[in-house]
Design a protein around this motif. Structure first.
Motif, PDB file in Angstrom:
ATOM      1  N   MET A 167       0.846  -1.174   0.000  1.00  0.00           N
ATOM      2  CA  MET A 167       0.000   0.000   0.000  1.00  0.00           C
ATOM      3  C   MET A 167       0.896   1.243   0.000  1.00  0.00           C
ATOM      4  N   ALA A 168       0.550   2.190  -0.829  1.00  0.00           N
ATOM      5  CA  ALA A 168       1.305   3.437  -0.878  1.00  0.00           C
ATOM      6  C   ALA A 168       1.074   4.243   0.400  1.00  0.00           C
ATOM      7  N   LYS A 169       2.076   4.990   0.797  1.00  0.00           N
ATOM      8  CA  LYS A 169       1.936   5.835   1.979  1.00  0.00           C
ATOM      9  C   LYS A 169       0.958   6.967   1.675  1.00  0.00           C
ATOM     10  N   PRO A 170       0.082   7.261   2.620  1.00  0.00           N
ATOM     11  CA  PRO A 170      -0.867   8.360   2.398  1.00  0.00           C
ATOM     12  C   PRO A 170      -0.159   9.713   2.534  1.00  0.00           C
ATOM     13  N   ALA A 171      -0.780  10.734   2.023  1.00  0.00           N
ATOM     14  CA  ALA A 171      -0.221  12.077   2.159  1.00  0.00           C
ATOM     15  C   ALA A 171      -0.401  12.617   3.573  1.00  0.00           C
ATOM     16  N   VAL A 209       3.123  -6.536  10.515  1.00  0.00           N
ATOM     17  CA  VAL A 209       3.206  -5.502   9.479  1.00  0.00           C
ATOM     18  C   VAL A 209       4.441  -4.651   9.749  1.00  0.00           C
ATOM     19  N   LEU A 210       5.347  -4.611   8.773  1.00  0.00           N
ATOM     20  CA  LEU A 210       6.555  -3.838   8.924  1.00  0.00           C
ATOM     21  C   LEU A 210       6.354  -2.434   8.348  1.00  0.00           C
ATOM     22  N   LEU A 211       6.753  -1.430   9.095  1.00  0.00           N
ATOM     23  CA  LEU A 211       6.678  -0.046   8.627  1.00  0.00           C
ATOM     24  C   LEU A 211       8.078   0.365   8.193  1.00  0.00           C
ATOM     25  N   ASP A 212       8.201   0.790   6.959  1.00  0.00           N
ATOM     26  CA  ASP A 212       9.530   1.226   6.487  1.00  0.00           C
ATOM     27  C   ASP A 212       9.623   2.713   6.416  1.00  0.00           C
TER      28      ASP A 212
END
Length: 134
Positions: free
Chosen positions: A1-5, A131-134
């Motif tokens: 999933m793309a990062k939200p603004a 879930v990994l957050l990069d």
């Protein structure tokens, strides 16, 4: 999933009495206060780690809802105004990493601002959810 603004996390003034004991997150004994400290830390962690993403935490106040009760002293419409403003306004200062209450920034407690604790929160969430957050 793309990062939200934009990310807007719902916190509470009760985060000030939350525990930094993250074992409570994994064993399910965390209190409401604890979860609000952890979500505030998450918002601030992402603000400093995700370039180009605006991340804020908002205290809507103690508003008269089913959860807050009819005697809650704060104003219900004012309780949602900051989130709507952060979601739609193009000139927010600070642009990321704010802790807000009724359109004004507040200073969260030292634990929420501590980069070491933020890293531990991210690690605990990643371990708990996979879930990994990069």
């Amino acid at each position: 999933m793309a990062k939200p603004a934009r990310l807007i996390y719902l916190s509470s003034s009760m985060h000030r009495t939350g525990s930094t004991d993250l074992r409570r997150l994994t064993d399910g004994t965390g209190s409401y206060d604890d979860t609000k400290l952890w979500v505030t830390s998450l918002a601030l962690a992402l603000a400093s780690r995700w370039e180009g993403v605006s991340s804020h935490a908002v205290d809507p106040g103690w508003v008269p809802t089913r959860m807050g009760g009819s005697a809650a002293p704060d104003d219900l419409p004012a309780g949602s105004q900051t989130q709507a403003w952060l979601a739609t306004h193009s000139d927010v200062t600070p642009g990321t990493g704010g802790y807000w209450y009724h359109l004004k920034t507040q200073t969260p407690p030292p634990a929420a601002r501590d980069e070491g604790f933020q890293a531990h929160v991210l690690q605990a969430l990643e371990s708990h959810t996979g879930v990994l957050l990069d």
